[in-house]
Motif scaffolding. Structure first.
Motif, PDB file in Angstrom:
ATOM      1  N   UNK A   1       0.711  -1.113  -0.004  1.00  0.00           N
ATOM      2  CA  UNK A   1      -0.028   0.071  -0.162  1.00  0.00           C
ATOM      3  C   UNK A   1       0.887   1.267  -0.094  1.00  0.00           C
ATOM      4  N   UNK A   2       0.356   2.334  -0.363  1.00  0.00           N
ATOM      5  CA  UNK A   2       1.048   3.854  -0.306  1.00  0.00           C
ATOM      6  C   UNK A   2       0.619   4.640   0.830  1.00  0.00           C
ATOM      7  N   UNK A   3      -0.953   4.287   1.160  1.00  0.00           N
ATOM      8  CA  UNK A   3      -1.443   5.155   2.138  1.00  0.00           C
ATOM      9  C   UNK A   3      -1.663   4.371   3.345  1.00  0.00           C
ATOM     10  N   UNK A   4      -1.577   5.139   4.546  1.00  0.00           N
ATOM     11  CA  UNK A   4      -1.762   4.558   5.752  1.00  0.00           C
ATOM     12  C   UNK A   4      -3.007   3.851   6.089  1.00  0.00           C
ATOM     13  N   UNK A   5      -3.874   4.353   5.515  1.00  0.00           N
ATOM     14  CA  UNK A   5      -5.260   3.963   5.751  1.00  0.00           C
ATOM     15  C   UNK A   5      -5.684   2.692   5.123  1.00  0.00           C
ATOM     16  N   UNK A   6      -4.924   2.738   4.077  1.00  0.00           N
ATOM     17  CA  UNK A   6      -5.145   1.206   3.248  1.00  0.00           C
ATOM     18  C   UNK A   6      -4.686   0.031   3.799  1.00  0.00           C
ATOM     19  N   UNK A   7      -3.677   0.330   5.070  1.00  0.00           N
ATOM     20  CA  UNK A   7      -3.362  -0.796   5.611  1.00  0.00           C
ATOM     21  C   UNK A   7      -4.721  -1.709   6.015  1.00  0.00           C
ATOM     22  N   UNK A   8      -5.666  -1.058   6.488  1.00  0.00           N
ATOM     23  CA  UNK A   8      -6.917  -1.476   7.284  1.00  0.00           C
ATOM     24  C   UNK A   8      -7.832  -2.246   5.927  1.00  0.00           C
ATOM     25  N   UNK A   9      -7.701  -1.970   4.701  1.00  0.00           N
ATOM     26  CA  UNK A   9      -8.631  -2.657   4.036  1.00  0.00           C
ATOM     27  C   UNK A   9      -8.622  -4.294   3.824  1.00  0.00           C
ATOM     28  N   UNK A  10      -9.915  -4.710   4.164  1.00  0.00           N
ATOM     29  CA  UNK A  10     -10.205  -5.935   4.269  1.00  0.00           C
ATOM     30  C   UNK A  10      -9.475  -6.993   5.415  1.00  0.00           C
ATOM     31  N   UNK A  11      -9.002  -6.286   6.506  1.00  0.00           N
ATOM     32  CA  UNK A  11      -8.615  -6.916   7.414  1.00  0.00           C
ATOM     33  C   UNK A  11      -9.166  -6.113   9.036  1.00  0.00           C
ATOM     34  N   UNK A  12      -9.305  -7.378   9.849  1.00  0.00           N
ATOM     35  CA  UNK A  12     -10.005  -6.887  11.104  1.00  0.00           C
ATOM     36  C   UNK A  12      -9.013  -6.601  12.182  1.00  0.00           C
ATOM     37  N   UNK A  13      -7.724  -7.274  12.069  1.00  0.00           N
ATOM     38  CA  UNK A  13      -6.948  -6.928  13.126  1.00  0.00           C
ATOM     39  C   UNK A  13      -5.511  -6.592  12.422  1.00  0.00           C
ATOM     40  N   UNK A  14      -4.813  -5.480  12.946  1.00  0.00           N
ATOM     41  CA  UNK A  14      -3.468  -5.195  12.389  1.00  0.00           C
ATOM     42  C   UNK A  14      -2.494  -5.041  13.450  1.00  0.00           C
ATOM     43  N   UNK A  15      -1.372  -5.754  13.170  1.00  0.00           N
ATOM     44  CA  UNK A  15      -0.394  -5.695  14.036  1.00  0.00           C
ATOM     45  C   UNK A  15       0.873  -5.155  13.417  1.00  0.00           C
ATOM     46  N   UNK A  16       1.197  -3.907  14.200  1.00  0.00           N
ATOM     47  CA  UNK A  16       2.218  -3.113  13.497  1.00  0.00           C
ATOM     48  C   UNK A  16       2.954  -2.203  14.531  1.00  0.00           C
ATOM     49  N   UNK A  17       4.020  -1.524  14.028  1.00  0.00           N
ATOM     50  CA  UNK A  17       4.734  -0.579  14.742  1.00  0.00           C
ATOM     51  C   UNK A  17       4.566   0.847  14.055  1.00  0.00           C
ATOM     52  N   UNK A  18       3.681   0.940  12.981  1.00  0.00           N
ATOM     53  CA  UNK A  18       3.679   2.043  12.095  1.00  0.00           C
ATOM     54  C   UNK A  18       2.733   3.094  13.133  1.00  0.00           C
ATOM     55  N   UNK A  19       3.273   4.093  13.569  1.00  0.00           N
ATOM     56  CA  UNK A  19       2.342   5.136  14.211  1.00  0.00           C
ATOM     57  C   UNK A  19       1.009   5.835  13.238  1.00  0.00           C
ATOM     58  N   UNK A  20       1.390   6.154  12.233  1.00  0.00           N
ATOM     59  CA  UNK A  20       0.273   6.484  11.303  1.00  0.00           C
ATOM     60  C   UNK A  20      -0.712   5.234  11.034  1.00  0.00           C
TER      61      UNK A  20
END
Length: 203
Positions: A127-146
């Motif tokens: 992905x290129x946009x931080x909000x797109x991380x969340x597309x199609x998932x229920x749980x996100x495991x990340x260190x990315x603050x944005x």
């Protein structure tokens, strides 16, 4: 549940490799330690003239060295991760994908990183946009603050602690993804969490 896992400071030791590569390219000793890097804007800590110069270094000049040649975050982490993938697949209750914010040269470099460690994940999404991380998932495991800040309602965030995300809010906070993979009771607690949102009712 659909679980997304990001790479930087979760599976990939990107900060250590960045410092090593920067010092090698510019023949300097920054004296920096990983804990000194309290922002994802690396130009605040080394001598880049601008964010554009930083991005040129990361994604055009040295992406293979920074993203491809980085080590795994912990010793034998990918072996544990591959075993975890098999367990998840056998249970048939959850789906897992790696989702990473990559551009230009960091895309093939990241594929090389995953290949050299024999990562067996079946789904990879860039992905290129931080909000797109969340597309199609229920749980996100990340260190990315944005990515943490972009969490939509009714989804679950799991923060992996890094020097630059101490102030970011998450539903769960871990020092390492190994805790999530190895502690079944913790994992079930996270994956069975129900996020409730409240709507203000005006009289």
């Amino acid at each position: 549940m659909r679980i997304g896992i990001t790479l930087d400071e979760v599976l990939r030791d990107t900060l250590t490799q960045f410092l090593y590569t920067y010092e090698k390219y510019y023949e300097v000793d920054t004296g920096l330690k990983i804990d000194d890097i309290t922002s994802r804007n690396l130009s605040e800590f080394v001598d880049f003239q601008s964010v554009d110069d930083m991005n040129r270094f990361l994604y055009i000049e040295a992406p293979l060295e920074v993203f491809g040649h980085a080590d795994q975050k912990h010793e034998n982490l990918m072996t544990k991760f591959n075993n975890f993938l098999m367990d998840i697949k056998d249970e048939e209750e959850h789906e897992l994908e790696i989702v990473s914010r990559e551009v230009h040269g960091s895309i093939p470099a990241t594929l090389f990183f995953l290949s050299k460690l024999s990562c067996r994940v079946e789904k990879i999404r860039f992905v290129q946009d931080h909000k797109d991380y969340w597309d199609g998932i229920d749980v996100l495991i990340t260190a990315d603050p944005k990515a943490l800040d972009a969490k939509p309602d009714n989804k679950i965030s799991v923060k992996i602690n890094a020097p630059y995300n101490g102030e970011n809010i998450s539903d769960f906070e871990l020092d390492s993804i190994v805790e999530f993979m190895m502690d079944e009771s913790l994992r079930e607690k996270i994956l069975n969490t129900k996020i409730t949102t409240y709507e203000n009712i005006e009289d």
